[in-house]
Design an enzyme around this catalytic site. Structure first.
Site, PDB file in Angstrom:
ATOM      1  N   CYS A 173       0.836  -1.201   0.000  1.00 55.82           N
ATOM      2  CA  CYS A 173       0.000   0.000   0.000  1.00 55.82           C
ATOM      3  C   CYS A 173       0.869   1.250   0.000  1.00 55.82           C
ATOM      4  O   CYS A 173       1.829   1.340   0.777  1.00 55.82           O
ATOM      5  CB  CYS A 173      -0.911  -0.011   1.233  1.00 55.82           C
ATOM      6  SG  CYS A 173      -1.948   1.463   1.408  1.00 55.82           S
ATOM      7  N   CYS A 204      -0.518   5.854   7.158  1.00 51.60           N
ATOM      8  CA  CYS A 204      -1.720   5.344   7.805  1.00 51.60           C
ATOM      9  C   CYS A 204      -1.339   4.631   9.101  1.00 51.60           C
ATOM     10  O   CYS A 204      -0.301   3.978   9.181  1.00 51.60           O
ATOM     11  CB  CYS A 204      -2.443   4.378   6.864  1.00 51.60           C
ATOM     12  SG  CYS A 204      -3.818   3.503   7.611  1.00 51.60           S
ATOM     13  N   CYS A 233      -6.680   0.704   0.830  1.00 49.96           N
ATOM     14  CA  CYS A 233      -6.418  -0.256   1.900  1.00 49.96           C
ATOM     15  C   CYS A 233      -6.356  -1.678   1.354  1.00 49.96           C
ATOM     16  O   CYS A 233      -7.257  -2.130   0.643  1.00 49.96           O
ATOM     17  CB  CYS A 233      -7.496  -0.159   2.971  1.00 49.96           C
ATOM     18  SG  CYS A 233      -7.211  -1.282   4.361  1.00 49.96           S
ATOM     19  N   GLN A 244     -15.331 -12.403  14.785  1.00 53.12           N
ATOM     20  CA  GLN A 244     -13.913 -12.228  14.457  1.00 53.12           C
ATOM     21  C   GLN A 244     -13.757 -11.532  13.106  1.00 53.12           C
ATOM     22  O   GLN A 244     -14.442 -11.872  12.134  1.00 53.12           O
ATOM     23  CB  GLN A 244     -13.211 -13.584  14.427  1.00 53.12           C
ATOM     24  CG  GLN A 244     -13.111 -14.257  15.778  1.00 53.12           C
ATOM     25  CD  GLN A 244     -12.089 -13.615  16.700  1.00 53.12           C
ATOM     26  OE1 GLN A 244     -11.335 -12.730  16.306  1.00 53.12           O
ATOM     27  NE2 GLN A 244     -12.061 -14.067  17.940  1.00 53.12           N
ATOM     28  N   TYR A 286     -18.392 -14.494  27.789  1.00 49.90           N
ATOM     29  CA  TYR A 286     -18.078 -13.453  26.796  1.00 49.90           C
ATOM     30  C   TYR A 286     -18.275 -14.063  25.403  1.00 49.90           C
ATOM     31  O   TYR A 286     -17.374 -14.063  24.570  1.00 49.90           O
ATOM     32  CB  TYR A 286     -16.649 -12.918  26.983  1.00 49.90           C
ATOM     33  CG  TYR A 286     -16.327 -12.589  28.419  1.00 49.90           C
ATOM     34  CD1 TYR A 286     -16.682 -11.362  28.972  1.00 49.90           C
ATOM     35  CD2 TYR A 286     -15.680 -13.509  29.247  1.00 49.90           C
ATOM     36  CE1 TYR A 286     -16.404 -11.063  30.307  1.00 49.90           C
ATOM     37  CE2 TYR A 286     -15.391 -13.227  30.574  1.00 49.90           C
ATOM     38  CZ  TYR A 286     -15.756 -12.000  31.101  1.00 49.90           C
ATOM     39  OH  TYR A 286     -15.473 -11.723  32.412  1.00 49.90           O
ATOM     40  N   CYS A 341      -7.195 -11.634  22.582  1.00 47.05           N
ATOM     41  CA  CYS A 341      -6.712 -10.815  21.471  1.00 47.05           C
ATOM     42  C   CYS A 341      -5.727  -9.757  21.954  1.00 47.05           C
ATOM     43  O   CYS A 341      -5.242  -8.953  21.162  1.00 47.05           O
ATOM     44  CB  CYS A 341      -7.887 -10.148  20.739  1.00 47.05           C
ATOM     45  SG  CYS A 341      -8.868  -9.040  21.786  1.00 47.05           S
TER      46      CYS A 341
END
Length: 475
Positions: free
Chosen positions: A81, A87, A171, A297, A334, A427
């Protein structure tokens, strides 16, 4: 060393997820040589950088990255990119993918080993993402400008900036359908000179664009988030979006009114401008209805790898013979939209999912019904409170908390069940490392660890842990 001073140095290491470390050696007023550790957000080990001191303390300082003067020896890949480095989304495009995996693996293991103080677990390795580009199924784009009072932009925050927004129509982490939708919306709003919402004055209309796309079906859901300061007719934009030449299919276009002062995507009121408020995703033979705020996800094919690791840990952690599971009750805490719960339901007596987001629970119930899994129950509420109200006792617990991990009070209640095994999906390894300390103090031992790279080109990674109860082993 004082605030505002500018230095140059070589980044020696990077701690998860992007905390670069530079050591500055200088002579003090008394003639002594002093070595100071400076933490900088961003950067790659081996880069020579210039940075400004933001916070100065006696033995530890924080700096702001100003410029990469010289590349790291690790940077041998041409970025895909042209916005890379500008970015704030990607971090590792200039590093070969196999080396990215090595970096993430080492960061996770360093955190875990530092937390529990000894390595008695087995590391199963880091599993790569099936797609290293074009894998994201959800993006939250912001409206703004790249320079003050400049042309309207729609995309992501400029690296290191809270206010500047750069266009994300290049992107590489998303499917080209995302780019087509983003460009269409930005051009439409620019033509009509619709003002973007300004964070300081709280004036303006355009706030965010939420785009979600199913990897398996190609179905897309688009939500335009605006303030109520101008009530506009969006029918022409709806027509434009419906006429786009997409590989997938637009199944819903929503208008969300958000008058909160914070820079967050939420809905005070939602209007369906076209289609429906959900789309369908398929993973591991199961179907899931996904609504705007449902947790799912962000890497669908990567999630299949992740859930296969979870399933293996669950089944091998307590019983290799799946028939032994026919009488077991599993708590999926969760639980989001219930993906893990429904994956385990075919072998368990019952799976109970707990999730604080009511919308996600409603979707989970629909999904379980669609997948013909009557032994799944989903409860809306805070884990800390809800687990006191559940009549059933768990034989097994799966934890998949948000990034900040588990509230210590909730974790203490969870371990009181005394189940033989717990699988913890994280995560954010820093939160995981903190919670592992409490779990070990409660009598659990870390047995197996896997990493799954759900976020290629970025600094993030998923970790799956299997923990065994030492107390139950002794009894």
């Amino acid at each position: 060393m004082k605030k505002g001073q500018i230095y140059e140095g070589v980044i020696k290491e990077v701690d998860f997820p992007n905390k670069a470390v530079v050591y500055v050696t200088e002579e003090t007023e008394t003639g002594q040589i002093q070595k100071t550790k400076v933490a900088i957000k961003g950067g790659i080990a081996g880069q020579t950088v210039s940075f400004a001191i933001k916070k100065a303390r006696k033995d530890k300082c924080q700096g702001q990255l100003l410029q990469v003067i010289k590349k790291s020896p690790l940077e041998t890949e041409k970025p895909a990119c042209h916005q890379f480095g500008v970015c704030g989304g990607c971090m590792y495009q200039s590093i070969p993918y196999e080396r990215q995996l090595e970096i993430k693996k080492n960061q996770v293991l360093k955190l875990i080993d530092g937390a529990i103080g000894k390595k008695t677990y087995f590391f199963d390795g880091i599993f790569s993402s099936p797609d290293i580009f074009g894998y994201r199924n959800k993006m939250e784009f912001s409206f703004g400008d790249e320079v003050k009072d400049g042309p309207l932009t729609l995309g992501l925050h400029k690296k290191g900036s809270f206010h500047d927004i750069i266009n994300a129509d290049c992107c590489k982490l998303v499917h080209p359908d995302f780019t087509n939708v983003l460009t269409c919306v930005r051009e439409y709003c620019a033509e009509r000179e619709i003002p973007h919402y300004r964070k300081k004055s709280h004036e303006g209309v355009l706030r965010h664009l939420l785009v979600r796309r199913a990897a398996s079906t190609g179905e897309m859901l688009v939500a335009l988030v605006v303030s109520s300061q101008q009530m506009l007719d969006w029918s022409s934009l709806t027509d434009r979006l419906r006429k786009l030449d997409l590989e997938g299919k637009l199944v819903g276009f929503l208008l969300m009114i958000n008058d909160s002062l914070g820079d967050v995507i939420q809905s005070d009121r939602t209007e369906i401008l076209y289609g429906t408020d959900h789309f369908t995703e398929e993973i591991l033979g199961l179907k899931f209805q996904i609504s705007p705020f449902s947790f799912f996800q962000t890497n669908t094919r990567g999630a299949a790898v992740l859930y296969q690791r979870v399933r293996e840990y669950v089944l091998n952690g307590s019983a290799t013979d799946q028939t032994a599971w026919k009488d077991k009750v599993v708590f999926d805490l969760y639980s989001g939209t219930g993906t893990i719960a429904q994956m385990l339901a075919p072998v368990a007596k019952k799976v109970i999912g707990v999730e604080i987001v009511k919308e996600a629970v409603l979707a989970a119930r629909k999904n379980a019904k669609e997948n013909n899994l009557p032994n799944c129950e989903f409860i809306a509420g805070d884990v800390l409170k809800v687990i006191d109200e559940i009549e059933e006792r768990p034989d097994y617990i799966v934890l998949d908390p948000p990034r900040d991990g588990i509230h210590p009070k909730a974790l203490r209640k969870i371990v009181q069940f005394g189940v033989e095994n717990i699988v913890y999906i994280s995560c954010k390894p820093t939160s995981l490392a903190r919670d592992l300390v409490l779990l070990e103090e409660a009598g659990y031992r870390l047995e197996r660890v896997s990493c799954v790279d759900m976020f290629a080109q970025t600094g993030n990674v998923e970790t799956v842990c299997l923990l065994g109860n030492q107390k139950s082993e002794r009894t």
